[in-house]
Design a protein around this motif. Sequence first.
Motif, PDB file in Angstrom:
ATOM      1  N   VAL A 197      31.259  -3.213  -0.301  1.00 58.01           N
ATOM      2  CA  VAL A 197      32.591  -3.721   0.038  1.00 58.01           C
ATOM      3  C   VAL A 197      32.499  -4.641   1.255  1.00 58.01           C
ATOM      4  N   VAL A 198      32.717  -5.914   1.019  1.00 56.24           N
ATOM      5  CA  VAL A 198      32.758  -6.916   2.079  1.00 56.24           C
ATOM      6  C   VAL A 198      34.224  -7.151   2.426  1.00 56.24           C
ATOM      7  N   GLY A 199      34.645  -6.740   3.604  1.00 57.07           N
ATOM      8  CA  GLY A 199      36.055  -6.862   3.984  1.00 57.07           C
ATOM      9  C   GLY A 199      36.852  -5.675   3.508  1.00 57.07           C
ATOM     10  N   ASP A 200      37.518  -5.849   2.378  1.00 59.00           N
ATOM     11  CA  ASP A 200      38.313  -4.765   1.808  1.00 59.00           C
ATOM     12  C   ASP A 200      38.394  -4.939   0.298  1.00 59.00           C
ATOM     13  N   ALA A 201      39.113  -4.050  -0.349  1.00 59.60           N
ATOM     14  CA  ALA A 201      39.203  -4.066  -1.812  1.00 59.60           C
ATOM     15  C   ALA A 201      39.827  -5.368  -2.326  1.00 59.60           C
ATOM     16  N   GLU A 202      40.786  -5.894  -1.592  1.00 64.89           N
ATOM     17  CA  GLU A 202      41.447  -7.130  -2.022  1.00 64.89           C
ATOM     18  C   GLU A 202      40.477  -8.305  -2.019  1.00 64.89           C
ATOM     19  N   ILE A 203      39.658  -8.384  -0.979  1.00 58.25           N
ATOM     20  CA  ILE A 203      38.664  -9.460  -0.905  1.00 58.25           C
ATOM     21  C   ILE A 203      37.636  -9.293  -2.021  1.00 58.25           C
ATOM     22  N   MET A 204      37.222  -8.070  -2.276  1.00 58.28           N
ATOM     23  CA  MET A 204      36.253  -7.830  -3.349  1.00 58.28           C
ATOM     24  C   MET A 204      36.838  -8.164  -4.713  1.00 58.28           C
ATOM     25  N   ALA A 205      38.119  -7.849  -4.908  1.00 63.13           N
ATOM     26  CA  ALA A 205      38.769  -8.179  -6.177  1.00 63.13           C
ATOM     27  C   ALA A 205      38.777  -9.693  -6.373  1.00 63.13           C
ATOM     28  N   LEU A 215      36.274  -4.786 -11.237  1.00 60.18           N
ATOM     29  CA  LEU A 215      37.456  -5.526 -10.766  1.00 60.18           C
ATOM     30  C   LEU A 215      38.707  -4.655 -10.919  1.00 60.18           C
ATOM     31  N   LYS A 216      38.799  -3.976 -12.026  1.00 58.59           N
ATOM     32  CA  LYS A 216      39.934  -3.086 -12.262  1.00 58.59           C
ATOM     33  C   LYS A 216      39.976  -1.975 -11.216  1.00 58.59           C
ATOM     34  N   GLU A 217      38.814  -1.439 -10.880  1.00 57.30           N
ATOM     35  CA  GLU A 217      38.746  -0.386  -9.862  1.00 57.30           C
ATOM     36  C   GLU A 217      39.199  -0.896  -8.502  1.00 57.30           C
ATOM     37  N   TYR A 218      38.764  -2.087  -8.127  1.00 52.91           N
ATOM     38  CA  TYR A 218      39.168  -2.648  -6.840  1.00 52.91           C
ATOM     39  C   TYR A 218      40.679  -2.893  -6.792  1.00 52.91           C
ATOM     40  N   ARG A 219      41.228  -3.341  -7.878  1.00 55.00           N
ATOM     41  CA  ARG A 219      42.671  -3.644  -7.923  1.00 55.00           C
ATOM     42  C   ARG A 219      43.512  -2.375  -7.894  1.00 55.00           C
ATOM     43  N   GLU A 220      42.951  -1.270  -8.335  1.00 55.50           N
ATOM     44  CA  GLU A 220      43.693  -0.015  -8.337  1.00 55.50           C
ATOM     45  C   GLU A 220      43.538   0.733  -7.025  1.00 55.50           C
TER      46      GLU A 220
END
Length: 288
Positions: A184-192, A283-288
């Motif tokens: 995870v670089v930054g946060d989930a939103e950045i990773m998504a 991607l789905k996991e990061y968005r959730e």
Amino acid sequence: MLDAITWREVTALDETTPPQHLNPLQRFGRDVKQVRLARKLTQKNLGKAAGYSEAYVSRVEAGKMLPRPSEKFAKGCDTAFGTGELFTGLLRRIDEGDHPSWFVPYLNLERKASRILDYSANLVKGILQTEDYARTIFRVSNPQVSAEGIEGKVAARMRRREVFELDTPPLLWIILNEACLRTVVGDAEIMAGQLHYLLTAAGSPHIKLQVLPFWAGAPAAHAKPFTVLRFTDSPTVLYTETRVGGRMHDSAQTVDAALDDYDLLRAHALSPDRSVALIKTLLKEYRE
């Protein structure tokens, strides 16, 4: 060669703004304006000669053309002004100024390559990073650099994508270790956002993407990141990085060993279709 008059035109300073207070894009724009006025050309005249609008020229001269003026515009200026490759060279140095000096030789070769074979072990390769992903990495790795300096580095990294806009763009074949997708670089939103961009890139005819899963075992655990550059009329080159910088390798034995490693990684990686499927799942996991 530039004559003395042309050189004075280019280096003349606007006394109202100290040059040290100008950023590279503002200095480039100032130089364009200085020579344009010396040549008694209007912004409209220059735009027509370079193939751009008057508004484009205005933004360049104001230092507001982001991420930076195009190489085509710089070449158009050199043609209109009769300045050889002066503005093309100035623009190139803007790019190089936002990269570590040890990275510039690789950058120059990347622009000329016909094939780019890359294995990324922990982080997504720079040329495929999103702005937010790159910005986070630069902030962590350059804690003493100003916000403006960080933005310059981000813009320079985004400009590397311009190689795919060439008349004959290179084929980028990239293998991403699964760690690149899960770190995870930054946060989930950045990773998504980063994974979404990888899916877009995977749809390009100039990019082939595979994921090396954790369960690939020894190949995944053993390999260090590296890049192989192939050319139509020059020997193949291997590029590697350490904590202190990058290094180019051109010995046939070293390059052949790297190509063997790459073939092994490619054989253990997921197919392009299965790689896309895994990225969609993550991607789905990061968005959730």
